[in-house]
Design a protein around this motif. Structure first.
Motif, PDB file in Angstrom:
ATOM      1  N   PRO A  16      30.635  30.903  -2.366  1.00  0.00           N
ATOM      2  CA  PRO A  16      30.948  29.640  -1.696  1.00  0.00           C
ATOM      3  C   PRO A  16      30.857  29.792  -0.175  1.00  0.00           C
ATOM      4  CG  PRO A  16      32.591  30.136  -3.362  1.00  0.00           C
ATOM      5  CD  PRO A  16      31.748  31.366  -3.210  1.00  0.00           C
ATOM      6  N   VAL A  17      30.403  28.732   0.477  1.00  0.00           N
ATOM      7  CA  VAL A  17      30.228  28.742   1.933  1.00  0.00           C
ATOM      8  C   VAL A  17      30.961  27.544   2.533  1.00  0.00           C
ATOM      9  CG1 VAL A  17      28.554  28.631   3.814  1.00  0.00           C
ATOM     10  CG2 VAL A  17      27.976  29.856   1.717  1.00  0.00           C
ATOM     11  N   TYR A  18      31.806  27.814   3.506  1.00  0.00           N
ATOM     12  CA  TYR A  18      32.565  26.777   4.185  1.00  0.00           C
ATOM     13  C   TYR A  18      32.330  26.906   5.689  1.00  0.00           C
ATOM     14  CZ  TYR A  18      35.101  26.505  -0.238  1.00  0.00           C
ATOM     15  OH  TYR A  18      35.438  26.371  -1.566  1.00  0.00           O
ATOM     16  N   PHE A  19      31.884  25.834   6.330  1.00  0.00           N
ATOM     17  CA  PHE A  19      31.690  25.820   7.782  1.00  0.00           C
ATOM     18  C   PHE A  19      32.779  24.960   8.405  1.00  0.00           C
ATOM     19  CE2 PHE A  19      26.851  26.639   8.544  1.00  0.00           C
ATOM     20  CZ  PHE A  19      26.924  27.817   7.836  1.00  0.00           C
ATOM     21  N   PHE A  20      33.506  25.531   9.342  1.00  0.00           N
ATOM     22  CA  PHE A  20      34.498  24.803  10.138  1.00  0.00           C
ATOM     23  C   PHE A  20      33.858  24.627  11.513  1.00  0.00           C
ATOM     24  CE2 PHE A  20      38.779  25.952   8.010  1.00  0.00           C
ATOM     25  CZ  PHE A  20      38.213  25.945   6.756  1.00  0.00           C
ATOM     26  N   SER A  21      33.586  23.400  11.900  1.00  0.00           N
ATOM     27  CA  SER A  21      32.807  23.176  13.110  1.00  0.00           C
ATOM     28  C   SER A  21      33.486  22.183  14.050  1.00  0.00           C
ATOM     29  CB  SER A  21      31.418  22.663  12.728  1.00  0.00           C
ATOM     30  OG  SER A  21      30.585  22.594  13.851  1.00  0.00           O
ATOM     31  N   GLY A  22      33.736  22.642  15.270  1.00  0.00           N
ATOM     32  CA  GLY A  22      34.276  21.749  16.293  1.00  0.00           C
ATOM     33  C   GLY A  22      33.158  20.900  16.874  1.00  0.00           C
ATOM     34  N   VAL A  23      33.368  19.614  16.965  1.00  0.00           N
ATOM     35  CA  VAL A  23      32.305  18.732  17.460  1.00  0.00           C
ATOM     36  C   VAL A  23      32.015  18.950  18.943  1.00  0.00           C
ATOM     37  CG1 VAL A  23      32.678  16.974  15.688  1.00  0.00           C
ATOM     38  CG2 VAL A  23      33.854  16.784  17.871  1.00  0.00           C
ATOM     39  N   ASP A  25      31.819  21.983  20.335  1.00  0.00           N
ATOM     40  CA  ASP A  25      31.440  23.394  20.438  1.00  0.00           C
ATOM     41  C   ASP A  25      30.102  23.520  21.159  1.00  0.00           C
ATOM     42  OD1 ASP A  25      30.863  26.092  20.090  1.00  0.00           O
ATOM     43  OD2 ASP A  25      31.514  26.118  18.006  1.00  0.00           O
ATOM     44  N   TYR A  26      30.095  24.246  22.284  1.00  0.00           N
ATOM     45  CA  TYR A  26      28.845  24.496  23.007  1.00  0.00           C
ATOM     46  C   TYR A  26      28.335  25.908  22.755  1.00  0.00           C
ATOM     47  CZ  TYR A  26      29.964  20.150  25.329  1.00  0.00           C
ATOM     48  OH  TYR A  26      30.273  18.838  25.577  1.00  0.00           O
ATOM     49  N   THR A  27      29.060  26.686  21.960  1.00  0.00           N
ATOM     50  CA  THR A  27      28.615  28.034  21.605  1.00  0.00           C
ATOM     51  C   THR A  27      27.750  27.985  20.352  1.00  0.00           C
ATOM     52  OG1 THR A  27      30.647  28.942  22.547  1.00  0.00           O
ATOM     53  CG2 THR A  27      29.391  30.364  21.058  1.00  0.00           C
ATOM     54  N   PHE A  50      35.744  19.098  13.011  1.00  0.00           N
ATOM     55  CA  PHE A  50      37.013  19.058  13.721  1.00  0.00           C
ATOM     56  C   PHE A  50      36.779  18.267  15.005  1.00  0.00           C
ATOM     57  CE2 PHE A  50      37.586  22.344  10.707  1.00  0.00           C
ATOM     58  CZ  PHE A  50      38.953  22.477  10.498  1.00  0.00           C
ATOM     59  N   GLU A  51      37.263  17.040  15.005  1.00  0.00           N
ATOM     60  CA  GLU A  51      36.990  16.087  16.085  1.00  0.00           C
ATOM     61  C   GLU A  51      37.610  16.484  17.422  1.00  0.00           C
ATOM     62  OE1 GLU A  51      34.938  13.483  15.742  1.00  0.00           O
ATOM     63  OE2 GLU A  51      34.612  14.008  13.635  1.00  0.00           O
ATOM     64  N   HIS A  52      38.689  17.243  17.414  1.00  0.00           N
ATOM     65  CA  HIS A  52      39.409  17.585  18.643  1.00  0.00           C
ATOM     66  C   HIS A  52      39.273  19.071  18.967  1.00  0.00           C
ATOM     67  CE1 HIS A  52      41.034  13.582  18.374  1.00  0.00           C
ATOM     68  NE2 HIS A  52      41.415  13.844  17.135  1.00  0.00           N
ATOM     69  N   SER A  53      38.162  19.674  18.555  1.00  0.00           N
ATOM     70  CA  SER A  53      37.981  21.116  18.735  1.00  0.00           C
ATOM     71  C   SER A  53      36.625  21.436  19.332  1.00  0.00           C
ATOM     72  CB  SER A  53      38.095  21.843  17.388  1.00  0.00           C
ATOM     73  OG  SER A  53      39.377  21.687  16.852  1.00  0.00           O
ATOM     74  N   ALA A  54      36.576  22.625  19.903  1.00  0.00           N
ATOM     75  CA  ALA A  54      35.314  23.186  20.374  1.00  0.00           C
ATOM     76  C   ALA A  54      34.990  24.380  19.468  1.00  0.00           C
ATOM     77  CB  ALA A  54      35.433  23.593  21.841  1.00  0.00           C
ATOM     78  N   HIS A  55      35.031  25.590  19.999  1.00  0.00           N
ATOM     79  CA  HIS A  55      34.602  26.769  19.248  1.00  0.00           C
ATOM     80  C   HIS A  55      35.699  27.401  18.384  1.00  0.00           C
ATOM     81  CE1 HIS A  55      31.760  29.911  18.335  1.00  0.00           C
ATOM     82  NE2 HIS A  55      32.589  30.846  18.750  1.00  0.00           N
ATOM     83  N   SER A  56      36.927  26.941  18.500  1.00  0.00           N
ATOM     84  CA  SER A  56      38.037  27.580  17.780  1.00  0.00           C
ATOM     85  C   SER A  56      38.887  26.576  17.011  1.00  0.00           C
ATOM     86  CB  SER A  56      38.918  28.361  18.768  1.00  0.00           C
ATOM     87  OG  SER A  56      38.164  29.328  19.454  1.00  0.00           O
ATOM     88  N   PRO A  57      38.323  25.881  16.042  1.00  0.00           N
ATOM     89  CA  PRO A  57      39.110  24.874  15.328  1.00  0.00           C
ATOM     90  C   PRO A  57      40.333  25.430  14.609  1.00  0.00           C
ATOM     91  CG  PRO A  57      36.980  25.193  14.254  1.00  0.00           C
ATOM     92  CD  PRO A  57      36.954  25.960  15.541  1.00  0.00           C
TER      93      PRO A  57
END
Length: 84
Positions: A16-23, A25-27, A50-57
């Protein structure tokens, strides 16, 4: 590593693959991550925005991350994942 295109080298995973992505995120580009997961073959996939996150949700929105880990990852489902 910078010259390696992981999306071309890793096209299938047997887990299984799960991506947690901050919207914000510039990295790791949010759109490219979403496109890669759509092409990746895996028995179960989930993309979580993750609407309120960058690279570290996990640190920026810990309650949402914990809920996903409990209700989706540990339960081997993707019910909370983004809908296409």
């Amino acid at each position: 590593m910078i010259s390696t295109d992981a999306a071309k080298r890793v096209t299938e995973l047997a887990l299984p693959v799960y991506f947690f992505s901050g919207v914000h995120d510039y990295t790791v580009n949010y759109t490219l991550a979403k496109e890669y997961l759509a092409r990746l073959r895996a028995p179960l996939k989930g993309f979580y925005s993750f609407e309120h996150s960058a690279h570290s949700p996990l640190f920026e929105e810990p309650q949402k991350a914990q809920r996903i880990l409990r209700e989706d990852v540990l339960a081997a489902t993707n019910r909370l994942a983004d809908q296409e």
